[in-house]
Write an enzyme that holds these catalytic residues in place. Structure first.
Site, PDB file in Angstrom:
ATOM      1  N   LYS A   1       0.858  -1.194   0.000  1.00  0.00           N
ATOM      2  CA  LYS A   1       0.000   0.000   0.000  1.00  0.00           C
ATOM      3  C   LYS A   1       0.882   1.228   0.000  1.00  0.00           C
ATOM      4  O   LYS A   1       2.005   1.199   0.508  1.00  0.00           O
ATOM      5  CB  LYS A   1      -0.861   0.000   1.263  1.00  0.00           C
ATOM      6  CG  LYS A   1      -2.055   0.909   1.192  1.00  0.00           C
ATOM      7  CD  LYS A   1      -3.176   0.233   0.438  1.00  0.00           C
ATOM      8  CE  LYS A   1      -4.503   0.899   0.636  1.00  0.00           C
ATOM      9  NZ  LYS A   1      -5.602  -0.032   0.376  1.00  0.00           N
TER      10      LYS A   1
HETATM   11  N1  GLU Z   1      -7.447   0.160  -2.654  1.00  0.00           N
HETATM   12  C1  GLU Z   1      -8.224  -1.011  -2.856  1.00  0.00           C
HETATM   13  C2  GLU Z   1      -8.205  -1.883  -1.622  1.00  0.00           C
HETATM   14  O1  GLU Z   1      -7.991  -1.412  -0.524  1.00  0.00           O
HETATM   15  C3  GLU Z   1      -7.860  -1.749  -4.138  1.00  0.00           C
HETATM   16  C4  GLU Z   1      -6.456  -2.217  -4.241  1.00  0.00           C
HETATM   17  C5  GLU Z   1      -6.099  -2.771  -5.622  1.00  0.00           C
HETATM   18  O2  GLU Z   1      -6.947  -2.795  -6.486  1.00  0.00           O
HETATM   19  O3  GLU Z   1      -4.939  -3.139  -5.800  1.00  0.00           O
HETATM   20  O4  GLU Z   1      -8.463  -3.048  -1.684  1.00  0.00           O
END
Ligand code: GLU
Length: 422
Positions: A103
């Site tokens: 992340k």
């Molecule tokens: N931000 C989204 C989540 O927390 C999607 C992450 C992604 O698609 O890689 O799952």
């Protein structure tokens, strides 16, 4: 209050105790493989320089390349990004897609920037992390306050900097830049399938149910539309500016449209009453859908929750205390690492389309997403009943089993790089 990362570790440990696995294994799963902290300087339109703090945490790659969104928010900090990255590793394992977890984020209020500043910020952040990401290394995506326009800038800047232009370096792009049909609605759609499965397991359906939704961004707004289409009543909803309620049901599509055009509930007129921002969480409803930020359902709030189901479309919306209260009160909590995994599942489909030079129809995406989410629900529900634990602990158990199996056997996993044989 425990921090989001501490909360993650505690839940992981609880699931580990339930599985009877070693503390060492849990420590190896809990600890991020790599943590990047970067500065993101931009020249503001005013001519002044501002330097923002940026992060990318690469949590676990045993099951595949790191995968996870990038958040632009004033509250972003390293502890939060570590938790969000770890939850991604859990999530990709629960839905069994061949990806790890990561992340990123920048501590910034994006609403304080104009378009040119936002683009400069995104390109500078990409500049800082471009050696550490890539289609087979780490694939970013949207998260809170980031969208397809920002992902398009990131893909473009990555190609410019590396000389290897490829849409597969990031997901959640616009369709014209290689994005996938259905990615914009995927988080809500995935949560909808999970909720449907959970209701069916109890012999219930969504028709006629009262739904309260905290947060009306991508996940909340799209979920409101899906729930209304399925015959549910969205009786309360909130955004960062305020909360509104209607016993007749709020017009989900109109609200979503209003928000998409940049509106705020505090400025909206219509046939509804205004309620306090936290009241949305305790408003009389059958289903509560937290779709905003972490730590919203505290012990106090959980005590007042009237819903019998909580669908966690946000990441980490329930505190540890809040979770204990909900469990004691027999509220069915469909945990974030299952409930909101639809986003990353369709991100995976987008990546697959990019690397295989294919285009899937919206129907194909939806059918395959339904399969993945329903299988994940069944797997979690199986562990839940076999071990008599909550959906959350069952999902963590499943993730621990899958990640540890990969850590033992996957030749590309970070663990196999260790010269020390244990
Ligand atoms: N931000 C989204 C989540 O927390 C999607 C992450 C992604 O698609 O890689 O799952």
């Amino acid at each position: 209050m425990t921090s989001p990362y501490q909360h993650f570790v505690e839940t992981l440990e609880e699931a580990g105790r339930c599985l009877g696995v070693s503390a060492d294994l849990l420590r190896r799963i809990a600890t991020p493989e790599r943590v990047h902290t970067v500065s993101v300087p931009i020249k503001r339109t005013s001519g002044a320089w501002e330097i923002y703090a940026g992060y990318r945490v690469q949590h676990n790659s045993a099951r595949g390349p790191y995968k996870g969104g990038i958040r632009f928010h004033p509250q972003v900090n390293l502890d939060e990004v570590k938790a969000l990255a770890a939850w991604m590793s859990m999530k990709t394992a629960v839905v069994d897609i061949p990806l790890g977890g990561g992340k990123g984020g920048i501590t910034v209020d994006p609403h304080s920037l104009d378009d040119a500043e936002l683009e400069a910020l995104t390109r500078m952040y990409t500049n800082r992390i471009h050696r550490d990401i890539g289609p087979y290394v780490d694939i970013p995506a949207p998260d809170v306050n980031t969208d397809s326009r920002i992902m398009d800038w990131l893909a473009n800047e990555y190609g410019r900097l590396t000389g290897l232009p490829t849409p597969a370096v990031v997901t959640g792009k616009s369709i014209s830049a290689g994005g996938s049909e259905g990615r914009d609605t995927a988080t809500a759609q995935g949560g909808f399938f999970v909720l449907q499965s959970a209701l069916e397991a109890n012999g219930e359906s969504l028709a006629g149910k009262r739904v309260a939704i905290q947060g009306f961004g991508n996940a909340g707004a799209n979920f409101a539309k899906l729930a209304s289409q399925a015959g549910a009543l969205v009786v309360a909803a909130s955004d960062t500016s305020g909360a509104i309620a209607s016993e007749q049901g709020l017009p989900a599509s109109d609200l979503a449209q209003f928000k998409a055009e940049g509106g705020r509930f505090s400025q909206m007129n219509g046939e509804f009453t205004r309620i306090g921002p936290e009241e949305v969480l305790t408003y009389t409803a059958d289903i509560l859908v937290p779709s905003a930020l972490e730590d919203q359902l505290s012990r106090e709030i959980a005590t007042g929750v009237t819903a019998r189901y909580v669908l966690e479309l946000a990441n980490g919306p329930t505190t540890a205390d809040g979770d204990a209260v909900l469990e004691q009160r027999d509220v069915v909590v469909l945990p974030d690492i299952l409930a909101n995994a639809g986003g990353v599942v369709v991100s995976y489909f987008e990546w697959l389309q990019n690397v295989s030079l294919e285009r899937w129809s919206g129907n194909q995406v939806r059918t395959q997403l339904a399969d993945v989410m329903k299988n994940a629900f069944e797997a979690v529900a199986g562990i839940k009943s076999a071990r008599s634990v909550s959906y959350r602990l069952a999902a963590y158990c499943l993730a621990i089993q899958r990640i540890s199996a990969a850590m033992e056997t996957h030749p590309m996993g970070a663990e196999s790089a260790s010269p020390v044989k244990t």
